[in-house]
Design an enzyme around this catalytic site. Structure first.
Site, PDB file in Angstrom:
ATOM      1  N   HIS A  46       0.814  -1.217   0.000  1.00 50.99           N
ATOM      2  CA  HIS A  46       0.000   0.000   0.000  1.00 50.99           C
ATOM      3  C   HIS A  46       0.850   1.271   0.000  1.00 50.99           C
ATOM      4  CE1 HIS A  46       0.381   0.354   4.480  1.00 50.99           C
ATOM      5  NE2 HIS A  46       0.198   1.614   4.211  1.00 50.99           N
ATOM      6  N   ASP A 100      -0.535  -7.332   1.790  1.00 48.20           N
ATOM      7  CA  ASP A 100       0.144  -6.030   1.786  1.00 48.20           C
ATOM      8  C   ASP A 100       1.655  -6.248   1.834  1.00 48.20           C
ATOM      9  OD1 ASP A 100       0.498  -3.340   1.782  1.00 48.20           O
ATOM     10  OD2 ASP A 100      -0.182  -3.004   3.849  1.00 48.20           O
ATOM     11  N   GLY A 199       3.455   6.333   8.600  1.00 48.33           N
ATOM     12  CA  GLY A 199       4.851   6.544   8.224  1.00 48.33           C
ATOM     13  C   GLY A 199       5.735   5.365   8.591  1.00 48.33           C
ATOM     14  N   SER A 201       4.628   2.342   8.100  1.00 50.10           N
ATOM     15  CA  SER A 201       4.186   1.323   7.156  1.00 50.10           C
ATOM     16  C   SER A 201       5.337   0.798   6.320  1.00 50.10           C
ATOM     17  CB  SER A 201       3.161   1.916   6.199  1.00 50.10           C
ATOM     18  OG  SER A 201       1.931   1.981   6.828  1.00 50.10           O
TER      19      SER A 201
HETATM   20  C1  4AZ Z   1      -0.658   3.982   8.577  1.00 51.02           C
HETATM   21  O1  4AZ Z   1      -1.564   4.771   8.325  1.00 51.02           O
HETATM   22  C2  4AZ Z   1      -0.723   3.185   9.815  1.00 51.02           C
HETATM   23  N1  4AZ Z   1      -1.182   1.579  14.511  1.00 51.02           N
HETATM   24  C3  4AZ Z   1       0.277   2.256  10.086  1.00 51.02           C
HETATM   25  C4  4AZ Z   1       0.213   1.517  11.239  1.00 51.02           C
HETATM   26  C5  4AZ Z   1      -0.812   1.683  12.127  1.00 51.02           C
HETATM   27  C6  4AZ Z   1      -1.815   2.613  11.874  1.00 51.02           C
HETATM   28  C7  4AZ Z   1      -1.769   3.365  10.708  1.00 51.02           C
HETATM   29  C8  4AZ Z   1      -0.858   0.853  13.366  1.00 51.02           C
HETATM   30  O2  4AZ Z   1       0.301   3.870   7.815  1.00 51.02           O
END
Ligand code: 4AZ
Length: 256
Positions: A46, A100, A199, A201
């Site tokens: 993603h 993902d 961020g 991710s």
């Molecule tokens: C995001 O939006 C995101 N708390 C990544 C991880 C988490 C929440 C949002 C986990 O990239």
């Protein structure tokens, strides 16, 4: 990372910072990733929205990075991206980010990709289908937000500890219900004080088995950050050993 502490890249030397060059030629931080071999970084699908933005020509990957907005050329290694593989069954239109996972092939410079140093090392992939008991403490790291909704990322690499959650707990109605499937697992701090956030991710969740750290998870999604009953959701890397092998052993197309 919410509720964690500043870390050094030497203690997470596989972490990758993925940047995207905007139309105004600025390098914008996009996602974390993990170096799994000299030329390959694994991250979340993603991170690469559909359409023209996903062109690999616009991406760069920096290894050995401590501060997000400063570069230290004595320890950092930056690469362009030769190829992106997004999992074929990843569906941008689905809400729960199934499959993902993505691989970036780094472009070699003078015949070499990443060189091992104190700040840059690969992380091991766990054996296929290996699972760890709920309650196991694992570590996450990233340059993401220190609070959900902030508009800026962390200036420095941060880390936090989270425990693996049982699947049936994470699938309870007050958690995520049916949103979590077997290609995902959940992890959280028992007091909900530490979590991955926007961020982070694409970045690593590593767990120690027999004195070795393995990449068990890729930061994927969650409802907010460090919120009660809303754990972080991670891509279950042990479901993808075959897919990773397939992609990373593919011959590279060269032109010219
Ligand atoms: C995001 O939006 C995101 N708390 C990544 C991880 C988490 C929440 C949002 C986990 O990239």
């Amino acid at each position: 990372i919410v509720g964690g502490t500043v870390s050094t890249v030497e203690s997470h030397p596989w972490i990758a910072a993925i940047f995207w060059r905007s139309k105004s030629k600025q390098n914008v931080f996009r996602c974390g990733g993990s170096l799994i071999s000299a030329c390959w970084v694994i991250t979340a699908a993603h991170c690469f929205p559909e359409g023209s933005q996903t062109r690999h020509q616009r991406l760069s990957v920096t290894l050995g990075k401590n501060a997000l907005n400063e570069s230290d050329s004595t320890v950092e290694q930056t690469f362009r991206v030769e190829q992106i593989f997004i999992h074929e069954q990843f569906n941008h239109s689905e809400q729960n980010y199934n499959n993902d996972i993505a691989l970036l092939k780094l472009k070699a410079m003078y015949g070499k990709c990443a060189e091992e140093t104190n700040s840059v090392k690969t992380v091991c992939l766990p054996p296929p289908l290996k699972s760890l008991p709920p309650g196991t403490t694992c570590e996450i790291a990233g340059y993401g937000k220190e609070k959900f909704g902030l508009w800026y990322n962390s200036q420095f690499l941060r880390k936090a500890q989270v425990n693996l959650l049982a699947d049936d707990v994470c699938r309870q109605k007050d958690y995520y219900g049916e949103m979590v499937n077997n290609n995902m697992f959940c992890a959280a701090r028992p007091d909900w004080s530490q979590d991955a956030c926007e961020g982070d991710s694409g970045g690593p969740l590593v767990c120690e088995v027999d004195n070795t750290l393995f990449l068990f998870g890729i930061v994927s999604w969650g409802d907010g950050c460090a919120k009660e009953n809303k754990p972080g959701v991670y891509t279950r890397v042990t479901n993808y050993n075959k897919w990773i092998e397939e992609k990373t052993s593919l011959p590279t197309i060269t032109t010219g």
